[in-house]
Design a protein around this motif. Sequence first.
Motif, PDB file in Angstrom:
ATOM      1  N   SER A   1      14.071  23.167  -4.214  1.00  0.00           N
ATOM      2  CA  SER A   1      15.411  22.951  -3.647  1.00  0.00           C
ATOM      3  C   SER A   1      16.360  22.358  -4.680  1.00  0.00           C
ATOM      4  O   SER A   1      17.561  22.643  -4.664  1.00  0.00           O
ATOM      5  CB  SER A   1      15.320  22.027  -2.433  1.00  0.00           C
ATOM      6  OG  SER A   1      14.755  20.780  -2.782  1.00  0.00           O
TER       7      SER A   1
ATOM      8  N   ASN B   1      19.132  27.503   2.387  1.00  0.00           N
ATOM      9  CA  ASN B   1      18.629  28.452   1.392  1.00  0.00           C
ATOM     10  C   ASN B   1      19.038  29.882   1.710  1.00  0.00           C
ATOM     11  O   ASN B   1      19.497  30.614   0.819  1.00  0.00           O
ATOM     12  CB  ASN B   1      17.107  28.351   1.309  1.00  0.00           C
ATOM     13  CG  ASN B   1      16.549  29.134   0.145  1.00  0.00           C
ATOM     14  OD1 ASN B   1      17.114  29.136  -0.942  1.00  0.00           O
ATOM     15  ND2 ASN B   1      15.434  29.814   0.363  1.00  0.00           N
TER      16      ASN B   1
ATOM     17  N   SER C   1      19.739  32.450  -3.237  1.00  0.00           N
ATOM     18  CA  SER C   1      18.625  31.908  -2.463  1.00  0.00           C
ATOM     19  C   SER C   1      17.362  31.863  -3.312  1.00  0.00           C
ATOM     20  O   SER C   1      17.112  32.747  -4.132  1.00  0.00           O
ATOM     21  CB  SER C   1      18.381  32.764  -1.220  1.00  0.00           C
ATOM     22  OG  SER C   1      19.525  32.770  -0.387  1.00  0.00           O
TER      23      SER C   1
END
Length: 217
Positions: free
Chosen positions: A169, A113, A50
């Motif tokens: 991302s 995430n 993450s």
Amino acid sequence: MPVFYTPIPQNLRVGLAHASSSVFINNRTRDSGDLREHSVEDEVCSEVSSNLPLQMLLYFNMFFFPFWWISEVVMLDLKFSMLPGYYQCLMVTGMVLISLFEGLRVYLGYVGNLKEKVPELAGFWLISFLFQLPILLFFLSDEGLMILPLERAVHSLYLAFLLGEVCASFVALRVMTRKLALQFHLRQFGLHATDTLSVFGARSVLPLLPVRDIQPQ
């Protein structure tokens, strides 16, 4: 005084070896065949993929978006009558699209995430890059929309959030896909090693030493 040493039967020796290897899995010696394989796979699986900057951006973006939406609605109401018809249609359509996609986008970002799910995070990246970013750039760059100072300020801040989320991302997606590929290769290697052992037969990890009884003199 004479002492007698009774040898352990072969079947019992093998049974104890299998029982100890299954119960005390973390206490295996280095000559155990799959210790290295399990340690590498466990290390890869326990690694957190993450992205912390992405999570922070999503958290602050979630609180900023209502303020952006209220400001944009107020500014649109002030200048709506002075805009041409096609700009009125574009502004309303853009506001509706951003409002509809924002909730879905933030949800996909959180799930992708935190739970390290590649499809959800990829959907978040696509929505941010293909929908939110072009609409926001249109609101910020087209002077025919009669951009007001408050609009320019909130649009610039929202654009900074979007650019940071797109970059973070993208990095998180690369890390997650590499981790999934490594796990796949490790599992394939483990299956291949298991098949090889099943073909050649399993062997006990304990040495078979000859044990003799000590007879009294």
